[in-house]
Design an enzyme around this catalytic site. Structure first.
Site, PDB file in Angstrom:
ATOM      1  N   ASP A 175       0.835  -1.218   0.000  1.00  0.00           N
ATOM      2  CA  ASP A 175       0.000   0.000   0.000  1.00  0.00           C
ATOM      3  C   ASP A 175       0.864   1.261   0.000  1.00  0.00           C
ATOM      4  O   ASP A 175       0.355   2.359  -0.236  1.00  0.00           O
ATOM      5  CB  ASP A 175      -0.962   0.008   1.199  1.00  0.00           C
ATOM      6  N   LYS A 205       8.943  -0.140  -5.474  1.00  0.00           N
ATOM      7  CA  LYS A 205       7.790  -1.034  -5.613  1.00  0.00           C
ATOM      8  C   LYS A 205       6.783  -0.440  -6.611  1.00  0.00           C
ATOM      9  O   LYS A 205       6.200  -1.158  -7.414  1.00  0.00           O
ATOM     10  CB  LYS A 205       7.106  -1.260  -4.257  1.00  0.00           C
TER      11      LYS A 205
END
Ligand code: NAD
Ligand code: TYD
Length: 359
Positions: free
Chosen positions: A137, A166
């Site tokens: 997240d 990421k």
């Protein structure tokens, strides 16, 4: 029999996923675990499964396209579940380059090798092949106001070198899906906790330090919020997304469990005090005076919170383990695995590998 190629299976979430999958599917699946065994990879995490005929460990770097290409050439891989990454924000602030290499280049190699193995001459892909990219997240950045959540449509706004790497890897997976119709999914999950977590991350670090009467370092004002999910619930979600999710979709996974860091630390101390027997010498060491406020992390994201509405509506997944129960299970696991913690903190698991594999 489906064959899984799991990357990073010797790490925290990867090893929990492998345990979960064997518990669920037993001998119906085969798992090949590819891991470079960095400081975060530990074969002791897989002791329970290493003798299985349907499990194979291969030590390889995901950036090594020859090694990865050979695994695809020698095995008919049906599923890739891609965990391997550098995963610690503090390390990324000190040493960003290795994050770019493993997380971005490594993901590109995995995608390219899977594409080469699965693509048919007409450009379509063999039936049933699927790639799942495990992400975080943190790619969505930081939330400032209560009541705001990360949705799959939230624009990416990473801040740390970890989350930027990421985010880049997620973009590559998206590009493969958009350009080639490469059969993949992305999952973006909130903070995990549970057995086998390396004690550089908040929860195992606090448990380990508290039991030794060492200081409990709190960054900044301790009011940063994370949304904690028990790792087995994450493993289950990954499997459900891969088997029941719509291809090419992203699914957010979260615990509905937002807590300030200082609350987490207080809960750990209280739970340790409840769980330790009165005659256990560690009981006298564990107390709130150990809490020590330290310099804040650079660029410290204030709050993460996932809205796992899509995965619930489409797939029926929901977090099952309440934090109170999950933290007790985690602490009980650490009580039963003192040796694991000692080995991990002393680095002697590398010796275990050398003995085990005669290298
Ligand atoms: P981890 O650091 O515990 O494990 C990473 C594993 O990858 C280790 O076994 C390591 O040896 C391996 N690895 C690292 N570089 C490699 C390379 N170049 N080649 C092959 N293997 C390599 O990480 P984790 O917490 O288990 O996270 C796994 C994945 O889940 C990561 O992609 C991470 O971004 C993602 N994620 C983690 C969390 C969390 O809270 N831990 C939350 C959401 C998403
Ligand atoms: P961490 O477990 O490193 O996960 P992430 O940074 O990926 O969310 O840290 C969780 C939170 O705890 C984060 O806000 C930083 C904070 N933290 C501390 O306050 N003290 C510590 O010693 C550590 C490791 C983290």
């Amino acid at each position: 029999m489906r064959t899984y190629l799991v990357t990073g299976g010797a790490g925290f979430i990867g090893s929990n996923y492998i345990h979960y999958m064997f518990k669920k599917y037993d001998n119906e699946i085969r798992i090949i675990n590819v891991d470079a065994l960095t400081y975060a990879g530990n074969l002791e995490n897989l002791r329970d499964v290493e003798k299985r005929d349907n499990y194979t460990f291969i030590r390889a770097d995901i950036c090594d396209k020859e090694a990865i290409g050979k695994i695809f050439a020698e095995n008919d891989i049906d599923r890739v579940v891609h965990f391997a990454a550098e995963s610690h924000v503090d390390r990324s602030i000190r040493e960003p380059e290795v994050f770019v290499k493993t997380n971005v280049l490594g993901t590109a190699v995995m995608l390219n090798c899977a594409k080469a193995a699965w693509e048919k001459p007409n450009g379509s892909f063999q039936e049933g092949k699927k790639f799942l990219h495990v992400s975080t997240d943190e790619v969505y950045g930081s939330l400032e106001n209560e009541g705001e959540y990360f949705y799959e449509t939230t624009p990416y706004a990473p801040h740390s070198p970890y989350s930027a790497s990421k985010a880049s890897s997620d973009m590559l997976v998206r590009a493969y899906m958009d350009t080639y119709k490469f059969p993949a999914n992305i999952t973006n999950c909130s903070n995990n906790y549970g057995p086998f977590q390396f004690p550089e991350k908040l929860i195992p670090l606090i448990i380990n330090n508290a039991l030794q009467g060492k200081k409990l370092p709190v960054y900044g004002d301790g009011k940063n919020v994370r949304d904690w999910l028990y790792v087995e619930d994450h493993a289950k979600a990954i499997d459900m997304v891969q088997e029941q999710g719509r291809l090419f979709e992203t699914y957010n996974i979260g615990g509905h469990n937002e807590k300030q860091n200082i609350e987490i630390i207080n809960i750990i101390i209280e739970t340790l005090q409840e769980m330790l027997a009165d005659d256990d010498p560690r009981k006298a060491l564990v107390n709130k005076d150990l809490i020590t406020y330290v310099e804040d992390r650079k660029g410290h994201d204030r709050r993460y919170a996932i809205a796992p509405d899509k995965i619930k509506a489409e797939i029926g997944w929901e977090p099952e383990t309440m934090f109170k129960e999950g933290i007790r299970r985690t602490i009980a696991w650490f009580f039963e695995h003192e040796e694991w913690m000692k080995n991990v903190t002393s680095g002697s698991y590398q010796e275990y590998y050398n003995k085990m594999y005669n290298v």
